[in-house]
Design an enzyme around this catalytic site. Structure first.
Site, PDB file in Angstrom:
ATOM      1  CD  GLU A 293      -1.686   2.229   2.035  1.00  0.00           C
ATOM      2  OE1 GLU A 293      -1.355   3.323   1.482  1.00  0.00           O
ATOM      3  OE2 GLU A 293      -1.764   1.994   3.334  1.00  0.00           O
ATOM      4  CB  CYS A 327      -2.156   6.116   3.245  1.00  0.00           C
ATOM      5  SG  CYS A 327      -0.799   5.351   4.272  1.00  0.00           S
TER       6      CYS A 327
END
Length: 543
Positions: A293, A327
């Site tokens: 990720e 994120c």
């Protein structure tokens, strides 16, 4: 012999404590903060369950008070990296062959220790070491960490119970083996829970890990490592090796026993390591499983039917909680001209109320960014906007790193939809606004889809359901986590499995069964109950 057929019950998400004034929780957290702030830890490597000190050291400091040292950590060299690989391989057979119920029991004990005995200490460690306010620390670790552990145990049982169909006279079964070799976990500073999960999700499925923690999250990560051991995680299952990424990565990617790579961090780092793995493919026993990720340029898109207070709140929370170092943080917004002035005024009013400062003052909504390199990078983007003819700073725009790495929540307005801060990941408290004409809604949706290489999170605000559906369709591949009338942050384990594609990663949905199954190497077993005793088939007979 334990021959029980056991199934872990589906858990519920760990309740989030508020730390409101007058609560016992707030008192206990304050005590934990005082304890950790008064200590200076010596943080060793942990290899095969043993503490290793190399003498090559660095300092762990508070980002909001960078003269305050929380600890000294030891750095791994090439020799220690190989020691960690060897220790993991030594542990592999016994751990991978341990009944999964026993592995699950250890995960549940780790979760329970963090929910009870270590809750406030872990929260305080995250607050001081990573500069999170009490709410941001609480929802990270302990809560999300606990959820990762409990739900992974439950989902593992679901995976193991998924078995193939057997015809008459045949028994078919699926064995979900651990990967052959070790998993390299490279973990980020911004979520302690992710650091735990990147190691323990593969471990739940019988794997062993070599863990390179983020240098700027070492305090909480080392605390986790100590609790893993207290909970009964066998020596060598997870090996803790802080140090320089280039030194560690070189030894890891050249090891023939690399079985998997579990990553959260920047796209550039992920690409570099994937490239290094690719260059060594002929050396590996098996193709390594790669799960990552990475970056994001997350959007808030507003339709004219939206309500201004909801949009303004989403901008302030989505862009500025934890200083934009999520994120998923909102980093660009598309707002119709008809709503802009109302939204702008409301955002300005909220930012005027927000306080910034030390995490130990619970009235501070904003704290420090993680380190000096991050501070300088973020201020570089802000200064670029200040000098650009096609952008202006509406709110914020100032930084001060004399005591802590503080940057004001910053809102940039641009007339250029491809402006630098609209397209590049900043990872700080900065959001850029682009205003579009109300009659160019679909055209601007296409612009949103094509502007950024990333596809992690995004949200659509609007109460016209046809318009919302249009956005869902046009932005189908623009975000792996998509929100309707909500900010693009705050995914909860088991409710919104997290991950994106394009330059945002492999979209294997951390915290869910899709991620766990990546850490298995399946073997199909067929057993014939009464095997044939002659080669012939009926078609061989003549009429």
């Amino acid at each position: 012999m334990n021959n029980a057929i056991f199934k872990f019950a589906k858990p519920e998400n760990e309740p989030v404590k508020t730390y409101a004034p007058g609560t016992k929780d707030k008192e206990l957290l304050k005590d934990a903060l005082q304890q950790i702030a008064s200590e200076e830890w010596d943080i060793p490597l942990v290899i095969g369950g043993k503490e290793v000190r190399t003498g090559n050291t660095g300092k762990v400091v508070m980002p909001h008070d960078h003269k305050h040292v929380l600890g000294t950590y030891h750095k791994a060299g090439e020799k220690e990296v190989q020691m960690a690989i060897d220790a993991s391989l030594k542990a592999h057979k016994q751990w991978s062959e341990l009944p999964w119920i026993e592995r699950g029991s250890i995960m549940m004990r780790i979760a329970e220790l963090f929910a009870t005995k270590y809750r406030y200490l872990l929260n305080a460690s995250v607050m001081l070491g990573q500069s999170k306010n009490p709410m941001q620390a609480e929802i990270d670790a302990p809560c999300e960490l606990i959820d990762f552990l409990r739900f992974s145990t439950f989902y593992a049982g679901e995976i193991y119970s998924d078995q193939p169909y057997s015809e008459k006279g045949i028994l078919n079964r699926m064995e979900y083996r651990a990967l052959e070799g070790f998993v390299f976990s490279l973990t980020p500073f911004n979520f302690t829970s992710i650091a735990g999960n990147l190691n323990l999700a593969p471990a739940m499925m019988g794997n062993v890990a070599v863990w390179k923690p983020s240098t700027t999250a070492l305090h909480s990560n080392y605390l986790m490592m100590k609790v893993f051991k207290e909970a009964g995680l066998p020596d060598g299952v997870v090996n803790f090796i802080p140090g320089q990424g280039s030194v560690i990565g070189k030894v890891i990617t050249q090891s023939r026993d690399l079985g998997g790579f579990h990553f959260t961090g920047s796209t550039s780092t992920f690409n570099l390591l994937w490239r290094q793995i690719g260059e060594n493919l002929e050396n590996y026993k098996s193709y390594p499983k790669i799960v990552g990720e990475t970056g994001g340029k997350n959007f808030i898109f507003v339709h004219p039917s939206a309500t201004a207070p909801e949009v303004a709140t989403a901008i302030v929370r989505g862009a500025f909680e934890y200083q934009g170092q999520k994120c998923s943080a909102g980093s660009r917004a598309y707002i119709p001209a008809s709503l802009w002035h109302e939204v702008k005024d409301m955002v300005g009013d909220m930012l005027a109320e927000i306080k910034m400062g030390d995490v130990r003052d619970f009235s501070n909504f904003i704290n420090a960014v993680i380190d000096e390199a991050s501070f300088d990078n973020i201020m570089g983007y802000i200064n670029h906007a200040k000098a650009a003819p096609d952008a202006e700073i509406l709110f914020g725009g100032n930084g001060d790193k004399s005591v802590g790495y503080y940057i004001e929540p910053t809102v940039i307005l641009t007339a250029n939809p491809y402006f630098k801060t609209m397209t590049e990941e900043i990872f700080g408290p900065v959001i850029t606004i682009y205003i579009y004409e109300d009659n160019k809604y679909e055209e601007t949706l296409e612009l949103c889809d094509n502007t950024s290489p990333y596809a992690l999170t995004g949200s659509i605000f609007g109460w016209d359901r046809y318009a919302v559906q249009t956005a869902i369709n046009k932005l189908r591949y623009s975000a792996g986590n998509f929100y309707i009338n909500d900010k693009p942050t705050g995914a909860v384990i088991a409710q919104q499995p997290f991950g994106g594609s394009r330059a945002s990663g492999t979209n294997d949905k951390a915290g869910g069964p899709l991620n766990l199954i990546r850490w298995t190497n399946a073997r199909t077993i067929k057993e014939a109950l009464v095997p044939p005793t002659h080669y012939s088939y009926p078609f061989l007979g003549e009429e």
